[in-house]
Design an enzyme around this catalytic site. Structure first.
Site, PDB file in Angstrom:
ATOM      1  N   LYS A  44       0.849  -1.185   0.000  1.00 48.93           N
ATOM      2  CA  LYS A  44       0.000   0.000   0.000  1.00 48.93           C
ATOM      3  C   LYS A  44       0.886   1.236   0.000  1.00 48.93           C
ATOM      4  O   LYS A  44       1.682   1.442   0.915  1.00 48.93           O
ATOM      5  CB  LYS A  44      -0.903  -0.023   1.238  1.00 48.93           C
ATOM      6  CG  LYS A  44      -1.818   1.176   1.343  1.00 48.93           C
ATOM      7  CD  LYS A  44      -2.829   0.995   2.461  1.00 48.93           C
ATOM      8  CE  LYS A  44      -3.661   2.242   2.646  1.00 48.93           C
ATOM      9  NZ  LYS A  44      -4.637   2.094   3.744  1.00 48.93           N
ATOM     10  N   LYS A 104      -2.222  -1.548  -3.837  1.00 50.47           N
ATOM     11  CA  LYS A 104      -3.080  -0.370  -3.773  1.00 50.47           C
ATOM     12  C   LYS A 104      -2.247   0.887  -3.876  1.00 50.47           C
ATOM     13  O   LYS A 104      -1.242   0.976  -3.175  1.00 50.47           O
ATOM     14  CB  LYS A 104      -3.823  -0.408  -2.426  1.00 50.47           C
ATOM     15  CG  LYS A 104      -4.738   0.751  -2.189  1.00 50.47           C
ATOM     16  CD  LYS A 104      -5.356   0.655  -0.821  1.00 50.47           C
ATOM     17  CE  LYS A 104      -6.103   1.940  -0.543  1.00 50.47           C
ATOM     18  NZ  LYS A 104      -6.481   2.067   0.828  1.00 50.47           N
TER      19      LYS A 104
HETATM   20  C1  PBG Z   1      -7.722   2.839   5.510  1.00 53.69           C
HETATM   21  C2  PBG Z   1      -7.971   2.868   4.058  1.00 53.69           C
HETATM   22  C3  PBG Z   1      -7.783   3.908   3.139  1.00 53.69           C
HETATM   23  C4  PBG Z   1      -8.270   3.456   1.924  1.00 53.69           C
HETATM   24  C5  PBG Z   1      -8.711   2.166   2.120  1.00 53.69           C
HETATM   25  N1  PBG Z   1      -8.497   1.800   3.447  1.00 53.69           N
HETATM   26  C6  PBG Z   1      -7.334   5.289   3.353  1.00 53.69           C
HETATM   27  C7  PBG Z   1      -5.916   5.625   3.535  1.00 53.69           C
HETATM   28  O1  PBG Z   1      -5.023   4.795   3.677  1.00 53.69           O
HETATM   29  O2  PBG Z   1      -5.693   6.815   3.607  1.00 53.69           O
HETATM   30  C8  PBG Z   1      -8.307   4.260   0.659  1.00 53.69           C
HETATM   31  C9  PBG Z   1      -9.258   3.782  -0.345  1.00 53.69           C
HETATM   32  C10 PBG Z   1      -9.513   4.693  -1.468  1.00 53.69           C
HETATM   33  O3  PBG Z   1      -8.884   5.747  -1.671  1.00 53.69           O
HETATM   34  O4  PBG Z   1     -10.393   4.345  -2.222  1.00 53.69           O
HETATM   35  N2  PBG Z   1      -6.409   2.864   5.904  1.00 53.69           N
END
Ligand code: PBG
Length: 326
Positions: A199, A252
């Site tokens: 991520k 992601k």
């Molecule tokens: C929680 C989380 C996030 C997203 C999914 N789970 C936010 C982040 O890390 O800031 C983002 C999903 C999206 O932008 O569609 N940590």
């Protein structure tokens, strides 16, 4: 001059489907659902047209709408009634996501995934417990090891409520092992774990942070989410999570990171997931609203590209719209 190779021969309508390498189906898609404890009616999410935060009472209806399109899996995010330094509402048995999952599990056939993170539940908006001095010294953000127990507790409470799969997204080192062990100890050996293994610290999460009210109150997430400049590190992250027991490895965001999806596909036999994030959704919508892009065609091509890169499943805000067309 006549060319010897004529790839065009295989592009006629009759033969195109026979030689098509990649397909997209509703069964590949996971639809995000936002449940909100602060409202008793549906609230449209401005930055993500077509999406809403729904009260717990509407969670079943919301999921039924998704199932009708042919999408069979949903992932839950929560907006709690209150926030505190330790994100207590993330792991409360009567938390907003736990209540929604309990009903959806009892009343629908959806495959239910719980997003496991603290950022929507902490008053500072970070994905774990923070150092008291973090506000003044941004190099001190989330306390890694102290966060592990809370994430494990969150996952177990979601599994207790009936989640089929949990998906830790906090980028806390060791979270997969901590959660797997806690699930097993609680008798949830059959609950699957999809790790947000890779991520990135991405600007493409902007619209989601509005949707889930989870933007950090200060600082950013660069001390725990990955540097977008790094490619090899993605394999290292994925390897750690695979060794710790992740069943599915996620990358992601999706589109800007197709090289990473392809790398993971090559290196691992695990199913690979990609998260087509809020910013990817919002930018296509914004361009379509201006008449500059065709919404459905662009969305379809985006998801097809993610599959072509090697993803087996895609978490996407386009799930319902595309499933209806597929
Ligand atoms: C929680 C989380 C996030 C997203 C999914 N789970 C936010 C982040 O890390 O800031 C983002 C999903 C999206 O932008 O569609 N940590």
């Amino acid at each position: 001059m006549h060319p010897t190779d004529r790839p065009r021969r295989l592009r006629t309508d009759g033969v195109r489907p026979l030689v098509s390498e990649t397909s997209l189906s509703a069964a590949d898609l996971v639809a995000p659902v936002f449940v909100d404890a602060t409202t008793d009616e549906r609230v449209p999410i401005e930055t993500m047209p077509g999406h809403e935060r729904v009260p717990v009472d509407e969670a079943v209806d919301r999921v039924e709408e998704i199932l009708e399109t042919g999408v069979e899996a949903v992932i839950f995010f929560g907006i709690p009634e209150s926030k505190d330094a330790e994100g207590a509402r993330a792991y409360a048995d009567d938390g907003v996501v736990q209540r929604a999952i309990r009903r959806v599990d009892a009343e629908t056939d959806a495959y239910v995934i719980g997003d496991v993170c603290l950022c929507e539940y902490t008053d500072h908006g970070h994905c774990g417990v923070i150092e008291p001095s973090a506000e003044t010294d941004p190099t001190l953000t989330v306390k890694n090891d102290e966060t592990l127990d809370l994430l494990a507790e969150t996952a177990v409470s979601q599994a207790d409520a009936g989640a089929d799969m949990v998906a830790p997204s906090a980028m806390t080192d060791g979270q997969v092992r901590a959660i797997r062990e806690a699930l097993d100890a609680a008798g949830h050996e059959d609950v699957a774990l999809m790790s947000y293994a890779v991520k990135y610290e991405s600007a493409f999460y902007g619209p989601f942070r509005d949707a889930a009210d989870g933007a950090p109150a200060f600082g950013d997430r660069r001390h725990y989410q990955m540097d977008p400049a790094n490619r090899r590190e993605a394999l290292r992250e994925a390897r750690i999570d695979a060794e710790e027991g992740a069943d599915v490895l996620m990358v992601k965001p999706g589109l800007p990171y197709l090289d990473i999806v392809a790398d993971l596909r090559r290196e691992f036999d695990h199913p690979i997931a990609a998260y087509n994030v809020s910013g990817e959704y919002a930018m296509i919508h914004a361009a379509a609203e201006k008449g500059w892009l065709d919404l459905t065609e662009t969305a379809h091509e985006s998801l097809l590209s993610i599959k072509r890169a090697g993803a087996d499943l895609i978490v996407t805000y386009f799930a319902e719209d595309l499933a209806e067309r597929l």
